[in-house]
Write a protein that holds these residues in place. Sequence first.
Motif, short mmCIF file in Angstrom:
data_model
loop_
_atom_site.label_atom_id
_atom_site.label_comp_id
_atom_site.label_asym_id
_atom_site.label_seq_id
_atom_site.Cartn_x
_atom_site.Cartn_y
_atom_site.Cartn_z
N ASP A 75 0.74 1.91 5.74
CA ASP A 75 0.71 1.92 3.85
C ASP A 75 2.10 2.44 3.41
O ASP A 75 2.66 1.76 2.33
N ALA A 126 4.59 -0.41 4.20
CA ALA A 126 4.29 -1.51 3.32
C ALA A 126 4.76 -1.52 1.94
O ALA A 126 5.04 -2.34 1.10
N THR A 127 4.63 -0.04 1.51
CA THR A 127 4.90 0.16 0.01
C THR A 127 6.39 0.48 -0.14
O THR A 127 6.86 0.92 -1.45
N GLY A 128 7.26 -0.04 0.51
CA GLY A 128 8.74 0.45 0.55
C GLY A 128 9.25 1.47 1.34
O GLY A 128 10.64 1.84 1.21
N SER A 134 10.42 3.70 5.09
CA SER A 134 11.41 3.22 6.06
C SER A 134 10.96 3.89 7.26
O SER A 134 10.24 5.12 7.19
N ARG A 150 11.30 -6.59 8.36
CA ARG A 150 10.70 -6.20 7.08
C ARG A 150 9.22 -6.13 7.48
O ARG A 150 8.49 -6.72 8.24
N GLY A 201 6.18 -5.65 4.65
CA GLY A 201 5.67 -5.59 3.21
C GLY A 201 6.99 -5.37 2.43
O GLY A 201 7.85 -6.03 2.79
N ASP A 202 7.06 -4.16 1.56
CA ASP A 202 8.22 -3.90 1.14
C ASP A 202 9.12 -3.00 1.91
O ASP A 202 10.19 -2.62 1.08
N GLY A 203 8.55 -2.69 2.95
CA GLY A 203 9.60 -1.60 3.56
C GLY A 203 10.40 -2.23 4.57
O GLY A 203 10.25 -3.35 5.00
N SER A 204 11.00 -1.17 5.57
CA SER A 204 11.64 -1.48 6.74
C SER A 204 11.58 -0.85 7.79
O SER A 204 11.14 0.21 7.90
#
Length: 186
Positions: free
Chosen positions: A51, A54-56, A58, A141, A143-146
Motif C-alpha cells: 500500500d 501503491a500510494t506514492g 518508494s 512503477r 501504482g503511484d510509487g516506484s
Amino acid sequence: MDVAFIGPHEEFPLKSSALSGVALYAQPGGGDDIRAAAQSFPADFIRGVSDFVATGGSYLGICMGAYLAGSEGFGFFSESVEGEVGVPDFPVKDSTDDVVAITWGDTLRWTYFQEGARLPVGGAEAYAHYETGDLAAACYRFGDGSVGLIGPHPEADATWFEDADLFDQDGDDWRYALPLVKRILS
C-alpha cells in the motif's frame, strides 16, 4: 536522509504504521529461502509495504529484497522473481559468493554477487545488466510509487570481499547504484 530501522528489535516495530512519513523503504538481502523470508513478515506489514508503494512511496530491494518484490513477497509483480544462477552462459553455478561482470549504464564493473535476482523485463527501466544480457538493476512503477531492484551487491565494501576471500579488482560499486536510487525517489 535520516535512516531509521524497522524490525522486531529496532526503534520502529515491524508494523505498517512504521512506514508513515517515510520516503523510501529499503529491503536488504539475507538468506536463500524466499518463502521463509516472506513468511517472517507479519501479513499487516506485507500489505502495508504494498500500500505504501501503491500510494506514492518508494521501495528499494537488493538481492533478497529484489526477490521479495515478487508474488511470494510484497507482490509488486504477479510472478515470482527468479535467480540468475543456472542461466546458460552465466559463470556462477551455485550459491557461492563471487564477483561478476555487471554493466551499470555504459560502465563495466566487477560486482559482488551471491544468488542475485534476474529481474523481470516487463515494465522495466534498465540500470544494469548481467553479462548474459539479463537485468541486474531496474526501476518499475507500482501504482503511484516506484520500485527499484538490484540483484547483485553494489553496496559490498572491502570487508565483504575479504570475508569471502574474493578480490575486488575495480573498487567500490555503490555509486553506480545511485542513479537508480535517485530515480525511485523522484
